[in-house]
Design a protein around this motif. Structure first.
Motif, PDB file in Angstrom:
ATOM      1  N   ALA A  79       0.747  -1.218   0.034  1.00 38.79           N
ATOM      2  CA  ALA A  79       0.011  -0.098  -0.085  1.00 38.79           C
ATOM      3  C   ALA A  79       0.872   1.332   0.000  1.00 38.79           C
ATOM      4  CB  ALA A  79      -0.964  -0.012   1.386  1.00 38.79           C
ATOM      5  N   ASP A  80       2.078   1.234   0.327  1.00 34.39           N
ATOM      6  CA  ASP A  80       2.965   2.449   0.700  1.00 34.39           C
ATOM      7  C   ASP A  80       4.066   2.560  -0.260  1.00 34.39           C
ATOM      8  OD1 ASP A  80       1.339   3.323   2.545  1.00 34.39           O
ATOM      9  OD2 ASP A  80       2.127   2.279   4.050  1.00 34.39           O
ATOM     10  N   HIS A  81       4.362   1.335  -0.966  1.00 31.20           N
ATOM     11  CA  HIS A  81       5.903   1.337  -1.827  1.00 31.20           C
ATOM     12  C   HIS A  81       5.668   0.620  -3.152  1.00 31.20           C
ATOM     13  CE1 HIS A  81       7.129   1.152   2.536  1.00 31.20           C
ATOM     14  NE2 HIS A  81       8.178   1.742   2.111  1.00 31.20           N
ATOM     15  N   VAL A  82       6.612   1.038  -3.845  1.00 32.98           N
ATOM     16  CA  VAL A  82       6.636   0.740  -5.273  1.00 32.98           C
ATOM     17  C   VAL A  82       7.612   0.053  -5.663  1.00 32.98           C
ATOM     18  CG1 VAL A  82       7.278   2.862  -6.113  1.00 32.98           C
ATOM     19  CG2 VAL A  82       6.190   1.085  -7.884  1.00 32.98           C
ATOM     20  N   ILE A  83       8.049  -0.896  -6.386  1.00 35.40           N
ATOM     21  CA  ILE A  83       9.257  -1.571  -6.988  1.00 35.40           C
ATOM     22  C   ILE A  83       9.427  -1.198  -8.392  1.00 35.40           C
ATOM     23  CG2 ILE A  83       8.466  -3.842  -7.251  1.00 35.40           C
ATOM     24  CD1 ILE A  83      11.170  -5.049  -6.176  1.00 35.40           C
ATOM     25  N   LEU A  84      10.781  -0.486  -8.721  1.00 39.43           N
ATOM     26  CA  LEU A  84      11.036  -0.486  -9.977  1.00 39.43           C
ATOM     27  C   LEU A  84      12.531  -1.296 -10.388  1.00 39.43           C
ATOM     28  CD1 LEU A  84      10.778   1.483 -12.721  1.00 39.43           C
ATOM     29  CD2 LEU A  84      12.405   2.899 -11.513  1.00 39.43           C
ATOM     30  N   SER A  85      12.362  -2.188 -11.445  1.00 34.56           N
ATOM     31  CA  SER A  85      13.599  -2.774 -11.865  1.00 34.56           C
ATOM     32  C   SER A  85      14.214  -2.476 -13.222  1.00 34.56           C
ATOM     33  CB  SER A  85      13.171  -4.493 -11.467  1.00 34.56           C
ATOM     34  OG  SER A  85      11.875  -4.713 -12.500  1.00 34.56           O
ATOM     35  N   VAL A  86      15.388  -2.537 -13.461  1.00 31.01           N
ATOM     36  CA  VAL A  86      15.944  -2.412 -14.671  1.00 31.01           C
ATOM     37  C   VAL A  86      16.712  -3.665 -14.889  1.00 31.01           C
ATOM     38  CG1 VAL A  86      17.590  -1.197 -16.042  1.00 31.01           C
ATOM     39  CG2 VAL A  86      16.077   0.216 -14.493  1.00 31.01           C
ATOM     40  N   ASN A  87      16.521  -4.313 -15.901  1.00 31.08           N
ATOM     41  CA  ASN A  87      17.091  -5.793 -15.893  1.00 31.08           C
ATOM     42  C   ASN A  87      17.596  -5.715 -17.573  1.00 31.08           C
ATOM     43  OD1 ASN A  87      15.742  -6.357 -13.773  1.00 31.08           O
ATOM     44  ND2 ASN A  87      13.826  -7.076 -14.992  1.00 31.08           N
TER      45      ASN A  87
END
Length: 680
Positions: free
Chosen positions: A601-609
């Motif tokens: 509810a409070d965080h987002v995850i961003l990934s560069v692969n």
């Protein structure tokens, strides 16, 4: 023949076990089979049919402009980008004359049933969008796709195997518990009572029958005790009457001896016959559709007992539905005896009651009347040897399938062990240097300037062509209607080309302006994550094309963040540049994936692969100890700046996962609503 009749000692146990099988295993098989079939059809739609249709429609629309402008390089890039789904075997783009202008294929996916589907490519409309297919539109090309459902079918077979193994384990445990319960609580007490009943039948009436149990077994013991006491009284009375009956019995005894001698001769001939035979009583009053109740076995010879693998005392309680493997074959036998008075060479399969192989026989028989009874004699000729060669082939096929299953399971175990060896590591580095930010912005300016040169030069060329056309129109007089129409078409085409070139330049300038503003300042504001990533991708377009790379962006459109877009822009650009510069070797296919999703509810995850060569374990350990470029094999990639920005002003965390030969993944965890801070 009463001396050959006996009780079936296993009938109660078998009845309970068969009931448990019918009540537990069969419903479970039907329910799980239905659920697995429904799941397979749903997975087939979701993982094969729907993605296939979307890819075909998208590729047919996207290929309109390159096909119209004869840009086969872009068509090949589209074909390569569209074959990523594991169900797509090949994609071919054909011109209107049937020539293949672009094709992408993965031969390793050509397994199972291959299906083909095609879409027509129509020329773009005046708005530079693919024209919708109408009766007046002429296609300019064709997109053909070959796809397979092999992976979905393999998953379906794996799920079926797991369900069957689980049901087998469940059935085994249930049958074991039922067997122990029946054996201890019912079968053993019943055997004791049966033995006592046999003793009573043999005249041993001195010992009382006792069973101190408040259940049906105890009630049965009480009944036997009452019977024993009644028998004692009756035997006393019988002794008084026996004396009077002995004279009468003596006369009958002589007649019975003669009858027994004749019967013994018949039984001897019957028993030594090498052909399996059985004598049965036909019940003419029973329902013709109920074959199992239409005949009652009376006697069988030794050859039949060996064929059916039963004991002689089990003949009287023989159930025809259990002897015949097929109810249809039993029905044909009974109908032939009752309606046609006999059957001849009717092939059927028997269930060997004692276990072992079920024999295949040809049944012949005749029905006859003996007094008031309707009897029949059936003969079973064993023809199992005729099927030996066919069964050998079937057995060989089963062994081959079993070996394939074992090897598949061994491969699955090996894959799981390899997956468990993957390492997920975290690392943080020192603060970034402001000079690196400005250097990245300068490189971005150079790339955008180089990218703007092409549309601007093209627009200038179009403007010069329009200028020359205007001069020709002014000097040419008078003009015909056809010449005027051609001139208007040329002006309209030139205007559309100018709009496209200037629009591309405007879009690039807008994206660069937003990225440059964000990177040159540290201001807190609310922004949409997908728009920010798209702006970064646009500004990195020249560099991506220079490496002939593929940049895939998968960011949900509803992720709105509150924070500092400038540092985040620099982090994303640095990680993409890092992958392009150091993740691949010359000649590799460059692919970079940017993905984002809501973590909670409070965080987002961003990934560069990336899908490059990855880092070895010792390199990853060095990165964990010291994030300086001198200590890492990815020298000069700016990882120190990335870690400092994320852990500093962005208030997040960075984790790195890498496997040699498989690629590297940088995952960034960010708060959805970051509290405003003092700028760097």
């Amino acid at each position: 023949m009463p001396h050959r009749l006996g009780l079936n000692r296993h009938s109660l146990r078998r009845t309970l076990i068969v009931g448990a099988a019918a009540g537990v295993v069969f419903p479970a098989l039907i329910i799980h089979g239905t659920l697995l079939q429904s799941r397979y059809e749903r997975d087939l739609r979701q993982s094969v049919l729907n993605p296939k249709k979307q890819t075909l429609d998208l590729l047919a629309r996207s290929a309109a402009t390159p096909m119209w402008t004869v840009d086969y390089t872009q068509l090949q890039d589209m074909a390569n980008a569209s074959i990523h789904h594991n169900s797509v075997v090949s994609i071919a783009i054909l011109s209107e004359d049937g020539k293949v202008v672009a094709k992408a294929e993965d031969p390793e996916r050509r397994r199972g049933h291959i299906q083909t589907e095609m879409r027509r490519i129509y020329p773009p409309s005046s708005t530079h969008e693919p024209r919708q297919p109408t009766s007046a539109a002429t296609p300019i090309g064709t997109v053909t796709m070959e796809y397979t459902s092999y992976e979905a079918e393999k998953d379906f077979r794996s799920d079926m195997l797991q369900v069957f193994l689980a049901l087998a384990a469940q059935a085994g445990i249930s049958f074991g518990l039922i067997y122990l319960l029946v054996e201890r609580r019912i079968v053993i007490p019943l055997r004791a009572l049966r033995e006592r009943a046999m003793q009573i039948a043999r005249g041993k009436l001195s010992e009382p029958v006792t069973a101190a149990r408040p259940d049906e077994i105890g009630h049965l013991a009480e009944g036997l005790e009452h019977m024993r006491t009644d028998l004692v009284a009756l035997l006393d009375e019988r002794d008084l009457k026996n004396k009077a009956m002995q004279d009468q019995l003596q006369a009958k005894l002589e007649a019975e001896q003669a009858l027994n001698a004749s019967q013994a001769k018949f039984l001897a001939i019957f028993d030594i016959s090498p052909l399996p035979m059985v004598v049965a009583r036909i019940d003419e009053r029973s329902n013709l559709d109920d074959s199992s109740q239409s005949m009652t076995a009376l006697d069988a010879n030794e050859a039949f007992l060996q064929l059916a693998q039963i004991r002689r005392h089990e003949v009287a309680s023989l159930k025809w539905s259990e002897l015949f493997e097929s109810v249809r074959e039993l029905d044909e036998t009974v109908r032939g005896l009752r309606l046609l008075h006999g059957v001849s060479r009717l092939e059927c399969t028997l269930n060997a009651k004692g276990g072992g192989r079920s024999p295949i026989c040809e049944v012949s028989g005749r029905a006859f009347s003996l007094g008031a009874e309707r009897l029949c004699i059936l003969m079973f000729e064993d023809v199992t040897e005729r099927r030996t060669s066919e069964e050998a082939v079937l057995k060989l096929n089963a062994q081959l399938e079993h070996r394939v299953t074992e090897r598949t399971e061994a491969l699955a175990r090996t894959n799981r062990e390899l997956s468990d060896t993957l390492h997920h590591l975290q690392q943080a580095q020192a603060e970034l240097m402001r000079s690196e930010k400005m250097a990245a912005l300068g490189s971005l300016v150079a790339d955008v300037t180089h990218e703007l040169r092409s549309p601007i030069h093209h627009a200038q060329d179009v403007a010069r062509q329009l200028d020359r056309l205007s001069e020709e129109l002014l000097t040419r007089s008078p003009l015909t209607t056809e010449q005027l129409r051609d001139a208007i078409e040329s002006v309209r085409d030139g205007s559309q080309s100018l709009k496209l070139d200037l629009g591309a330049a405007s879009s690039l300038i807008s994206s660069f302006r937003q990225v440059a503003m964000d990177q040159s300042s540290v201001q807190w504001r609310r922004f949409m994550l997908d728009r920010l990533v798209q702006d970064v991708a646009t500004t990195l377009g020249p560099k991506i094309r220079r490496f002939d790379a593929e940049l895939n962006v998968q960011v949900p459109p509803d992720l709105e963040l509150g924070g500092y877009p400038g540092p985040l822009t620099q982090v994303i650009a640095q990680l993409v540049d890092n992958a392009l510069q150091h993740a691949y070797e010359p000649g590799d296919r460059y692919v970079v994936d940017i993905k984002a999703s809501r973590l909670d509810a409070d965080h987002v995850i961003l990934s560069v692969n990336d899908r490059g060569h990855g880092m070895a374990a010792d390199t990853l350990n060095q990165l964990r100890e010291d994030l300086s470029p001198q200590r890492s094999t990815r020298k000069g990639l700016g990882l120190q700046t990335v870690f400092s920005l994320v852990r500093g002003i962005l208030g997040g965390q960075v984790t790195v996962a890498s496997t040699a030969g498989l690629g590297t993944s940088f995952s960034i965890t960010l708060p959805l609503n970051q509290v405003s801070q003092v700028s760097l």
